[in-house]
Design an enzyme around this catalytic site. Sequence first.
Site, mmCIF file in Angstrom:
data_model
loop_
_atom_site.group_PDB
_atom_site.id
_atom_site.type_symbol
_atom_site.label_atom_id
_atom_site.label_comp_id
_atom_site.label_asym_id
_atom_site.label_seq_id
_atom_site.Cartn_x
_atom_site.Cartn_y
_atom_site.Cartn_z
ATOM 1 N N LYS A 122 -17.924 17.429 36.054
ATOM 2 C CA LYS A 122 -17.947 17.749 34.650
ATOM 3 C C LYS A 122 -16.526 17.070 34.096
ATOM 4 O O LYS A 122 -15.496 17.584 34.619
ATOM 5 C CB LYS A 122 -18.023 19.091 34.481
ATOM 6 N N ALA B 195 -12.017 17.249 22.137
ATOM 7 C CA ALA B 195 -11.174 17.762 21.019
ATOM 8 C C ALA B 195 -10.080 17.117 20.249
ATOM 9 O O ALA B 195 -9.931 17.038 19.221
ATOM 10 C CB ALA B 195 -10.637 19.201 21.639
ATOM 11 N N SER C 272 -14.789 15.252 30.172
ATOM 12 C CA SER C 272 -15.002 15.220 28.659
ATOM 13 C C SER C 272 -15.502 13.955 28.198
ATOM 14 O O SER C 272 -15.442 12.983 29.017
ATOM 15 C CB SER C 272 -13.347 15.205 28.168
ATOM 16 N N HIS D 254 -13.154 26.540 23.178
ATOM 17 C CA HIS D 254 -13.942 27.457 24.081
ATOM 18 C C HIS D 254 -14.009 28.851 23.554
ATOM 19 O O HIS D 254 -14.115 29.118 22.280
ATOM 20 C CB HIS D 254 -13.529 27.344 25.517
#
Length: 296
Positions: free
Chosen positions: A53, A126, A55, A169
């Site tokens: 996993k 982000a 970004s 988050h």
Amino acid sequence: MQIAYSPCPNDTFVFHAWAHGLLPDAPALDVTYADIDITNRLADERSGPEVMKISYAALPWVLDDYALLPCGGALGRGCGPLVLTRGEQPEGPDPLAATADVRTDGIDPARLSGKRVAVPSERSTAYLLFRLWVADHVPGGVGEIVVMPFHEIMPAVRDGRIDAGLVIHEARFTYQDYGLQLMTDLGSWWESDTGLPIPLGAIIARRGLDTKRLTEWIRASVRHAWDHPQDSTDYVMAHAQEMSPAVAQAHIELYVNTFTEALGDDGYAAVTALLGRAMDEGLVPKFDLALLCKPD
């Protein structure tokens, strides 16, 4: 099979069934729990597990060696990163209660001109969203970007060591506990600007692996999680980093959605739009957008 994903509730919820041998045809998993800035680096160094996993923002650096899988990741609406500053909370409704418009406490973004801003990673969705937003809203740009661990950002803003912080988050649910104000919700800005969901975390696999079978196993794990949500509770909370059960559940509900099962047309359009804009702004290396194409 080696895999790396974060200890966050959405990832442990999604992969619980596979990690615990509940999928009859799937290989056993050797799991490494790592925050996404670590997996981004492992992918860039080509030294990580077979499946990871990372970004979406890190994809341009690794797509020659890793394929994007069409499921298992985090992409959605109403789940974007926040830009927070210190100050009194304004009177009025909860700024996260409304979803139609860009959420803001009415703080002029120009206040960030030349200021110090903390971010959890410089290779994150982000951060890409933040840079794109700053280009449109902060005259002259910000001053210093300070990379610090996610859990240190809100205390640093609260204590005045940093002028603003970029958070992700569960901070969506807890930032008011630190006496912080919302300058902008970058997810709402992105959705208002593009009409598309926000690409956050992607699942990638080394090229040469059977991506069709990997996709089948991940989707089976997602469906098992939805069909048997209580099965994963102990696993989720064991890795939830002192998160309360209510916040962990809110985290799952926000980040595990239909895009987790299948990116679909809107998901691929969102990823292409984000990385295409980032290339145009010189924020990521040039790459062939066709590498993001949907599998047959």
